[in-house]
Enzyme design. Sequence first.
Site, PDB file in Angstrom:
ATOM      1  N   GLU A  14       0.826  -1.209   0.000  1.00 14.67           N
ATOM      2  CA  GLU A  14       0.000   0.000   0.000  1.00 14.67           C
ATOM      3  C   GLU A  14       0.863   1.263   0.000  1.00 14.67           C
ATOM      4  O   GLU A  14       0.559   2.236  -0.696  1.00 14.67           O
ATOM      5  CB  GLU A  14      -0.913  -0.013   1.220  1.00 14.67           C
ATOM      6  CG  GLU A  14      -2.006  -1.070   1.156  1.00 14.67           C
ATOM      7  CD  GLU A  14      -2.721  -1.280   2.482  1.00 14.67           C
ATOM      8  OE1 GLU A  14      -3.862  -1.772   2.470  1.00 14.67           O
ATOM      9  OE2 GLU A  14      -2.123  -0.956   3.543  1.00 14.67           O
ATOM     10  N   ASP A  63      -5.838  -5.088  11.598  1.00 14.86           N
ATOM     11  CA  ASP A  63      -6.771  -4.513  12.575  1.00 14.86           C
ATOM     12  C   ASP A  63      -6.172  -4.559  13.974  1.00 14.86           C
ATOM     13  O   ASP A  63      -6.335  -3.628  14.776  1.00 14.86           O
ATOM     14  CB  ASP A  63      -8.094  -5.285  12.564  1.00 14.86           C
ATOM     15  CG  ASP A  63      -8.851  -5.132  11.246  1.00 14.86           C
ATOM     16  OD1 ASP A  63      -8.623  -4.128  10.551  1.00 14.86           O
ATOM     17  OD2 ASP A  63      -9.652  -6.020  10.922  1.00 14.86           O
TER      18      ASP A  63
END
Length: 540
Positions: free
Chosen positions: A197, A286
Amino acid sequence: MKPNILVVGDLILDHYIWGNCERISPEAPVQVIDVKKESLKLGGACNVASNLVSLDSNVWICGMAGSDSAGSTLKAELERLGINTDGIFYHTNRPTTQKSRIIAGHQQVVRVDREDKTLISREGEEFICNFTESLILDSNIACIVLSDYEKGVLSVELTQRLITLARSKKIKILVDPKGKNYTKYKGATLLTPNKKEATEATGIVISDTKNLNEALVCLQNLCGLEISLITLSEDGIAFMEKRENQGIATQQQSSKRRKNAKKEIPQAQKIPTIAREVFDVTGAGDTVIASLAYMLALDKPIAQSVYFANAAAAVVVSKLGSATASKQEILAYLKRNNLLDSTLVNAEFLKVFDVQKENFGFNSQISKILKRKMLNPYEDKWIKESEFGLFLESLEQLKQEGFKVIFTNGCFDILHLGHLDYLHKARKLGDLLIVGLNSDASIKRLKGNERPVNCESDRIIQLCALECVDFVVVFETDTPKQLIAKIRPDVLVKGADYVEKEVIGANFSKEVRLIDFVEGKSTTSLIQKIKNLKESKCKQ
């Protein structure tokens, strides 16, 4: 103290259909799944909130759901965990985002998504902003997490409004980003992109330390971050704090800096990964952002926060499916892997776990073993009768934290290769090996007055000197039954000669394991060999 944390983002319900496949459909070349069970789990921003609850935080969640059964299920599951759901905006013409995965055996066959990625309405945006502003005023929010899965909630405008609001109130705001346009997150405290990313966002292919530094600087400048951070999978997490002298400079200073730009590029700090076993990386991202939010909400330094997040991720990837990590599990993981001797582990770090560095809540012998970098005095491994009660209390705490306790026993009269091989194999079965040692009196009753060859104190010291042995406890009885009953080990180890024989104390342990002896190696054979040599010498 529990920090108050708000999570804003895409609320997702993960639906799993579990079954077996034994045939192909006659209607089409596809598998026919015989469904055995179904399960639901929290995904997206909901999984971040679930992780924060596991870390003992007070959590509010903000996002969008449909006025449907999936939305009701999502709300009920969040509230079951103690997460405040007053910040959920319900849309009458939009489904709750749900991902259904069909699993045949252990293989995912297909995934079916029910979702609408249309950007949030003006009404929804105002609802979330108003809720966030009221919550900040009423509940002393220490940190906000934006969990972006590109499902329509975190529009550019809403994201910037939330970041501006957080900065105006001096509240840390962390973002798990998606997409390639990171200007959307400008002004955040930090982002948590992975290497892929970050490469897409900066255009810098990260292949070495130089590229990594450049990408971190680029992210910092692009988004005006206080902390620039990139997760590197098996290589850990790299981060770079904003330099204090990055403010407005004079023209002369700027010119000088341009000339020395190459020298001024700050170096990234990298905390290596500490995962030992990886079963499933689902939800690890997460867990990382939740752990960082928890630590930063407690005003811990970023290096310690990253170290904590790495440990939390290591716990999660050792589990199957989307999972969470509790503080107890994280501490137990750090202990098991001798990771509490890091320079990052100080008294302030350990306050997170409500323990003190001096004893970690249990006796000093265990503490030394868990932290050892150099050999400990062998006397520390010998549990004397006066210490045995405290030792049992400490042992019970370790078991509750996930330690696997191994127990074996014997005379260990003349220590030899067979003993060493046996003890090393026993130690590999768990986290801590306790050896029950027959006293001199016990051996005489079992083997006669000529034994033992080595006295009790010598045998204690020899066993304690072995790295594979963690503790030695002497017992006076003919069998170790009473000792095993008190210790209640996870695994009771005996030699392979106990095949089809009753193993004393087996009913007090969870498991019995038999270990093969090294052929031809025994105390009896050594004694006989010495006698033979003596007789041979006498004849000469």
